[in-house]
Design a protein around this motif. Structure first.
Motif, PDB file in Angstrom:
ATOM      1  N   LYS A  65      34.204 -32.893 -16.930  1.00 21.27           N
ATOM      2  CA  LYS A  65      32.858 -32.338 -16.747  1.00 21.27           C
ATOM      3  C   LYS A  65      32.773 -31.563 -15.439  1.00 21.27           C
ATOM      4  O   LYS A  65      33.235 -32.020 -14.397  1.00 21.27           O
ATOM      5  CB  LYS A  65      31.823 -33.468 -16.744  1.00 21.27           C
ATOM      6  CG  LYS A  65      31.523 -34.029 -18.113  1.00 21.27           C
ATOM      7  CD  LYS A  65      30.498 -35.149 -18.031  1.00 21.27           C
ATOM      8  CE  LYS A  65      30.233 -35.735 -19.412  1.00 21.27           C
ATOM      9  NZ  LYS A  65      29.299 -36.889 -19.353  1.00 21.27           N
ATOM     10  N   GLY A  66      32.185 -30.383 -15.523  1.00 19.55           N
ATOM     11  CA  GLY A  66      32.033 -29.539 -14.347  1.00 19.55           C
ATOM     12  C   GLY A  66      33.240 -28.657 -14.058  1.00 19.55           C
ATOM     13  O   GLY A  66      33.165 -27.745 -13.227  1.00 19.55           O
ATOM     14  N   ARG A  67      34.361 -28.913 -14.738  1.00 22.02           N
ATOM     15  CA  ARG A  67      35.576 -28.106 -14.521  1.00 22.02           C
ATOM     16  C   ARG A  67      35.970 -27.307 -15.754  1.00 22.02           C
ATOM     17  O   ARG A  67      36.498 -26.205 -15.638  1.00 22.02           O
ATOM     18  CB  ARG A  67      36.738 -29.011 -14.111  1.00 22.02           C
ATOM     19  CG  ARG A  67      36.521 -29.792 -12.829  1.00 22.02           C
ATOM     20  CD  ARG A  67      37.787 -30.508 -12.391  1.00 22.02           C
ATOM     21  NE  ARG A  67      38.242 -31.495 -13.361  1.00 22.02           N
ATOM     22  CZ  ARG A  67      39.455 -31.485 -13.929  1.00 22.02           C
ATOM     23  NH1 ARG A  67      40.328 -30.555 -13.611  1.00 22.02           N
ATOM     24  NH2 ARG A  67      39.796 -32.431 -14.792  1.00 22.02           N
ATOM     25  N   PHE A  68      35.757 -27.865 -16.925  1.00 19.78           N
ATOM     26  CA  PHE A  68      36.155 -27.219 -18.179  1.00 19.78           C
ATOM     27  C   PHE A  68      34.915 -26.733 -18.923  1.00 19.78           C
ATOM     28  O   PHE A  68      33.855 -27.362 -18.868  1.00 19.78           O
ATOM     29  CB  PHE A  68      36.906 -28.191 -19.072  1.00 19.78           C
ATOM     30  CG  PHE A  68      38.273 -28.604 -18.585  1.00 19.78           C
ATOM     31  CD1 PHE A  68      38.733 -28.288 -17.323  1.00 19.78           C
ATOM     32  CD2 PHE A  68      39.122 -29.307 -19.426  1.00 19.78           C
ATOM     33  CE1 PHE A  68      39.984 -28.667 -16.881  1.00 19.78           C
ATOM     34  CE2 PHE A  68      40.384 -29.701 -19.017  1.00 19.78           C
ATOM     35  CZ  PHE A  68      40.813 -29.389 -17.734  1.00 19.78           C
ATOM     36  N   THR A  69      35.082 -25.636 -19.655  1.00 23.95           N
ATOM     37  CA  THR A  69      34.003 -25.095 -20.471  1.00 23.95           C
ATOM     38  C   THR A  69      34.540 -24.730 -21.847  1.00 23.95           C
ATOM     39  O   THR A  69      35.532 -23.989 -21.946  1.00 23.95           O
ATOM     40  CB  THR A  69      33.387 -23.855 -19.825  1.00 23.95           C
ATOM     41  OG1 THR A  69      32.898 -24.180 -18.511  1.00 23.95           O
ATOM     42  CG2 THR A  69      32.224 -23.335 -20.664  1.00 23.95           C
ATOM     43  N   ILE A  70      33.893 -25.234 -22.872  1.00 22.81           N
ATOM     44  CA  ILE A  70      34.265 -24.880 -24.240  1.00 22.81           C
ATOM     45  C   ILE A  70      33.306 -23.806 -24.729  1.00 22.81           C
ATOM     46  O   ILE A  70      32.110 -23.817 -24.408  1.00 22.81           O
ATOM     47  CB  ILE A  70      34.246 -26.115 -25.165  1.00 22.81           C
ATOM     48  CG1 ILE A  70      34.854 -25.783 -26.530  1.00 22.81           C
ATOM     49  CG2 ILE A  70      32.839 -26.696 -25.299  1.00 22.81           C
ATOM     50  CD1 ILE A  70      35.087 -27.007 -27.411  1.00 22.81           C
ATOM     51  N   SER A  71      33.847 -22.866 -25.501  1.00 18.09           N
ATOM     52  CA  SER A  71      33.018 -21.817 -26.091  1.00 18.09           C
ATOM     53  C   SER A  71      33.679 -21.385 -27.395  1.00 18.09           C
ATOM     54  O   SER A  71      34.828 -21.743 -27.674  1.00 18.09           O
ATOM     55  CB  SER A  71      32.858 -20.636 -25.144  1.00 18.09           C
ATOM     56  OG  SER A  71      34.108 -20.033 -24.849  1.00 18.09           O
ATOM     57  N   ARG A  72      32.944 -20.623 -28.174  1.00 18.43           N
ATOM     58  CA  ARG A  72      33.493 -20.137 -29.432  1.00 18.43           C
ATOM     59  C   ARG A  72      32.945 -18.765 -29.731  1.00 18.43           C
ATOM     60  O   ARG A  72      31.840 -18.413 -29.313  1.00 18.43           O
ATOM     61  CB  ARG A  72      33.193 -21.100 -30.577  1.00 18.43           C
ATOM     62  CG  ARG A  72      31.733 -21.255 -30.926  1.00 18.43           C
ATOM     63  CD  ARG A  72      31.517 -22.400 -31.935  1.00 18.43           C
ATOM     64  NE  ARG A  72      32.153 -22.128 -33.220  1.00 18.43           N
ATOM     65  CZ  ARG A  72      32.438 -23.063 -34.123  1.00 18.43           C
ATOM     66  NH1 ARG A  72      32.163 -24.350 -33.870  1.00 18.43           N
ATOM     67  NH2 ARG A  72      32.989 -22.736 -35.285  1.00 18.43           N
ATOM     68  N   ASP A  73      33.730 -18.005 -30.490  1.00 25.70           N
ATOM     69  CA  ASP A  73      33.324 -16.695 -30.972  1.00 25.70           C
ATOM     70  C   ASP A  73      33.502 -16.723 -32.488  1.00 25.70           C
ATOM     71  O   ASP A  73      34.633 -16.615 -32.987  1.00 25.70           O
ATOM     72  CB  ASP A  73      34.170 -15.607 -30.323  1.00 25.70           C
ATOM     73  CG  ASP A  73      33.714 -14.210 -30.696  1.00 25.70           C
ATOM     74  OD1 ASP A  73      33.013 -14.048 -31.723  1.00 25.70           O
ATOM     75  OD2 ASP A  73      34.064 -13.263 -29.969  1.00 25.70           O
ATOM     76  N   ASN A  74      32.411 -16.879 -33.200  1.00 31.58           N
ATOM     77  CA  ASN A  74      32.506 -16.998 -34.660  1.00 31.58           C
ATOM     78  C   ASN A  74      32.891 -15.682 -35.337  1.00 31.58           C
ATOM     79  O   ASN A  74      33.297 -15.685 -36.495  1.00 31.58           O
ATOM     80  CB  ASN A  74      31.192 -17.534 -35.229  1.00 31.58           C
ATOM     81  CG  ASN A  74      31.023 -19.034 -34.959  1.00 31.58           C
ATOM     82  OD1 ASN A  74      31.949 -19.708 -34.497  1.00 31.58           O
ATOM     83  ND2 ASN A  74      29.845 -19.553 -35.235  1.00 31.58           N
ATOM     84  N   THR A  75      32.777 -14.577 -34.621  1.00 30.65           N
ATOM     85  CA  THR A  75      33.213 -13.295 -35.191  1.00 30.65           C
ATOM     86  C   THR A  75      34.734 -13.156 -35.137  1.00 30.65           C
ATOM     87  O   THR A  75      35.310 -12.332 -35.834  1.00 30.65           O
ATOM     88  CB  THR A  75      32.582 -12.105 -34.458  1.00 30.65           C
ATOM     89  OG1 THR A  75      33.094 -12.048 -33.121  1.00 30.65           O
ATOM     90  CG2 THR A  75      31.060 -12.234 -34.417  1.00 30.65           C
ATOM     91  N   LYS A  76      35.353 -13.977 -34.280  1.00 28.37           N
ATOM     92  CA  LYS A  76      36.811 -13.922 -34.131  1.00 28.37           C
ATOM     93  C   LYS A  76      37.502 -15.198 -34.605  1.00 28.37           C
ATOM     94  O   LYS A  76      38.709 -15.358 -34.417  1.00 28.37           O
ATOM     95  CB  LYS A  76      37.177 -13.668 -32.661  1.00 28.37           C
ATOM     96  CG  LYS A  76      36.698 -12.324 -32.137  1.00 28.37           C
ATOM     97  CD  LYS A  76      37.115 -12.127 -30.689  1.00 28.37           C
ATOM     98  CE  LYS A  76      36.667 -10.771 -30.173  1.00 28.37           C
ATOM     99  NZ  LYS A  76      37.041 -10.561 -28.757  1.00 28.37           N
ATOM    100  N   ASN A  77      36.736 -16.125 -35.174  1.00 29.55           N
ATOM    101  CA  ASN A  77      37.287 -17.408 -35.631  1.00 29.55           C
ATOM    102  C   ASN A  77      38.081 -18.091 -34.524  1.00 29.55           C
ATOM    103  O   ASN A  77      39.160 -18.656 -34.778  1.00 29.55           O
ATOM    104  CB  ASN A  77      38.183 -17.215 -36.862  1.00 29.55           C
ATOM    105  CG  ASN A  77      37.388 -16.985 -38.126  1.00 29.55           C
ATOM    106  OD1 ASN A  77      36.195 -16.747 -38.089  1.00 29.55           O
ATOM    107  ND2 ASN A  77      38.062 -17.027 -39.270  1.00 29.55           N
TER     108      ASN A  77
END
Length: 116
Positions: A65-77
């Protein structure tokens, strides 16, 4: 055939950053929750972060927590894991996973090694 392919691992020094990517194919990506897990030899696989199908809810393991970030781009799977301020204890094989109820699909993993 569902495939999850991770990339972006490597050897870095403590304090450095890495961004992992996981590209999914063979599934309707935007209905799946996605997660990142990590596992050291002989140890259990631990959740690092997860994100809901639309990206609105994210959860993290206490150690990142505070160091890692999850994200996603559904246009790029694609789902990402931005890892900052890396520590030697972050050294592991990192896996991405996809699931709706439970984690159904897994990638092959990418090694992250952090030297002190």
């Amino acid at each position: 055939q569902v495939q999850l392919v991770e990339s972006g691992g490597g050897l870095v020094q403590a304090g450095d950053s890495l961004r992992l990517s996981c590209v999914a194919s063979g599934l309707t990506f935007n209905i799946y929750g996605m997660g990142w897990f990590r596992q050291a030899p002989g140890k259990q696989r631990d959740l690092v972060a997860r994100i809901t199908s639309g990206g609105g809810i994210k959860q993290y393991g206490d150690s990142v927590k505070g160091r890692f970030t999850i994200s996603r781009d559904n246009t790029k799977n694609t789902v990402y894991l931005q890892m900052n301020s890396l520590k030697p204890e972050d050294t592991d094989v990192y896996y991405c996973a996809a699931g709706i109820q439970g984690w159904k699909y897994w990638g092959q993993g990418t090694q992250v090694s952090v030297s002190s």
